[in-house]
Scaffold this active site. Structure first.
Site, PDB file in Angstrom:
ATOM      1  CG  ASP A 230      -2.055   0.975   1.113  1.00 43.71           C
ATOM      2  OD1 ASP A 230      -2.425   1.342  -0.016  1.00 43.71           O
ATOM      3  OD2 ASP A 230      -2.570   1.401   2.168  1.00 43.71           O
TER       4      ASP A 230
ATOM      5  CG  ASN B  89      -8.104  -1.990  -4.864  1.00 46.78           C
ATOM      6  OD1 ASN B  89      -7.168  -2.762  -4.681  1.00 46.78           O
ATOM      7  ND2 ASN B  89      -8.376  -1.020  -3.992  1.00 46.78           N
TER       8      ASN B  89
HETATM    9  C1  IPE Z   1      -5.344  -2.659   0.033  1.00 47.75           C
HETATM   10  O1  IPE Z   1      -5.083  -1.325  -0.152  1.00 47.75           O
HETATM   11  C2  IPE Z   1      -5.334  -3.360  -1.286  1.00 47.75           C
HETATM   12  C3  IPE Z   1      -4.036  -3.449  -1.947  1.00 47.75           C
HETATM   13  C4  IPE Z   1      -2.884  -3.045  -1.460  1.00 47.75           C
HETATM   14  C5  IPE Z   1      -4.057  -4.049  -3.229  1.00 47.75           C
HETATM   15  P1  IPE Z   1      -6.255  -0.256  -0.265  1.00 47.75           P
HETATM   16  O2  IPE Z   1      -5.594   1.056  -0.453  1.00 47.75           O
HETATM   17  O3  IPE Z   1      -7.237  -0.665  -1.299  1.00 47.75           O
HETATM   18  O4  IPE Z   1      -6.937  -0.386   1.159  1.00 47.75           O
HETATM   19  P2  IPE Z   1      -7.808   0.664   1.978  1.00 47.75           P
HETATM   20  O5  IPE Z   1      -8.876   1.151   1.052  1.00 47.75           O
HETATM   21  O6  IPE Z   1      -6.892   1.763   2.403  1.00 47.75           O
HETATM   22  O7  IPE Z   1      -8.324  -0.117   3.142  1.00 47.75           O
HETATM   23  C1  IPE Z   2      -1.826   0.182  -3.268  1.00 46.51           C
HETATM   24  O1  IPE Z   2      -1.574   1.542  -3.324  1.00 46.51           O
HETATM   25  C2  IPE Z   2      -2.040  -0.408  -4.629  1.00 46.51           C
HETATM   26  C3  IPE Z   2      -3.429  -0.727  -4.929  1.00 46.51           C
HETATM   27  C4  IPE Z   2      -4.411  -0.729  -4.089  1.00 46.51           C
HETATM   28  C5  IPE Z   2      -3.732  -1.120  -6.290  1.00 46.51           C
HETATM   29  P1  IPE Z   2      -2.749   2.600  -3.278  1.00 46.51           P
HETATM   30  O2  IPE Z   2      -3.139   2.932  -4.681  1.00 46.51           O
HETATM   31  O3  IPE Z   2      -3.846   2.169  -2.407  1.00 46.51           O
HETATM   32  O4  IPE Z   2      -1.973   3.830  -2.650  1.00 46.51           O
HETATM   33  P2  IPE Z   2      -2.555   4.878  -1.596  1.00 46.51           P
HETATM   34  O5  IPE Z   2      -3.056   4.107  -0.423  1.00 46.51           O
HETATM   35  O6  IPE Z   2      -3.647   5.624  -2.303  1.00 46.51           O
HETATM   36  O7  IPE Z   2      -1.385   5.729  -1.258  1.00 46.51           O
HETATM   37 MG    MG Z   3      -4.172   2.398  -0.414  1.00 48.27          MG
END
Ligand code: IPE
Ligand code: IPE
Ligand code: MG
Length: 229
Positions: free
Chosen positions: A15, A63
């Site tokens: 993340d 997502n």
């Molecule tokens: C979790 O991250 C999913 C992945 C890293 C693929 P998210 O960014 O989607 O999670 P939340 O929304 O902060 O819980």
């Molecule tokens: C994790 O990074 C990757 C995916 C969930 C695909 P994020 O895209 O959630 O990154 P932040 O949390 O917005 O920084």
């Molecule tokens: Mg995230």
């Protein structure tokens, strides 16, 4: 790193890609590209440390609620990632498995996933699980649906056998980068006794030194599984 007690299965919630890009006034998609580079650098380090199974959370079932352009970019990146790591998996005897429901992916991506799974299916040294369109709640419902009409008694073993990847071992060490302290629907059942390591480091900034810290954290844990030492 052999002096440490090494986890068998490491799972990573990668993340922080979006924030990494935002901090640099770049589009979120650049963050995902950097995140993929990090994954390519960290994966060999994980296996070099003696870990046998690595699962990475790349795309959750939630997502899909992100903007279309980001989803499209991620799908393209997954295809690229499979292409560019194909030889690495074959050469290093890594078995590749997709963890999740691939039916919603573009057909070209589905084909590449199935092809890599097929070609690496006999590899025994290491396991790499790409969790994409993965949701733990969906997986549990999927298992319950599969067993609904079964006449035999449901046991922990038979229930687990109905998961997307029945052979996926329980998670020993779960790492979440990006500073959030939640599981976001990742491997809920399999992490029942995982040691959980949260770090504020954003995934594109995650370096081997950060992995070393997570492994050290794990090696200092006394795992009791409910018992008394
Ligand atoms: C979790 O991250 C999913 C992945 C890293 C693929 P998210 O960014 O989607 O999670 P939340 O929304 O902060 O819980
Ligand atoms: C994790 O990074 C990757 C995916 C969930 C695909 P994020 O895209 O959630 O990154 P932040 O949390 O917005 O920084
Ligand atoms: Mg995230």
């Amino acid at each position: 790193m052999s002096k440490y007690n090494i986890p068998h299965h490491v799972a990573i919630i990668m993340d922080g890609n979006g924030r990494w890009a935002k901090n640099r006034n770049l589009p979120r998609n650049n963050g995902h590209e950097e995140g993929l580079k990090t994954l390519s650098k960290i994966t060999p380090k994980v296996f070099d440390a003696g870990v046998k199974s690595l699962s990475v959370y790349a795309f959750s079932s939630e997502n899909w609620y992100r903007p279309k352009n980001e989803i499209k970019h991620l799908m393209d990146l997954f295809e690229k990632a499979i292409e560019s790591n194909f030889q690495y998996m074959v050469d290093n005897r890594i078995k590749f498995n997709l963890l999740g429901n691939i039916k919603k992916f573009p057909s070209s991506l589905q084909k590449k996933i199935k092809n890599l799974e097929e070609i690496t299916k006999k590899n025994r040294d290491y396991n790499f699980y790409l969790a994409a369109n993965y949701g733990s709640k969906e997986e549990l419902i999927f298992a319950a649906e599969t067993l609904r009409d079964s006449t035999s008694k449901i046991t922990e073993k038979s229930f687990k056998n109905a998961f997307y990847a029945p052979h996926l071992p329980d998670v020993d060490l779960l790492i979440r980068t990006g500073g959030e302290t939640r599981l976001s629907n990742f491997l809920l059942w399999q992490s029942a006794y995982a040691e959980i390591y949260f770090t504020k480091v954003l995934w594109p900034d995650f370096k081997p030194i950060h992995l070393k810290k997570a492994l050290e954290f794990f090696s200092g844990k006394i795992r009791k599984f409910g018992k008394i030492n």
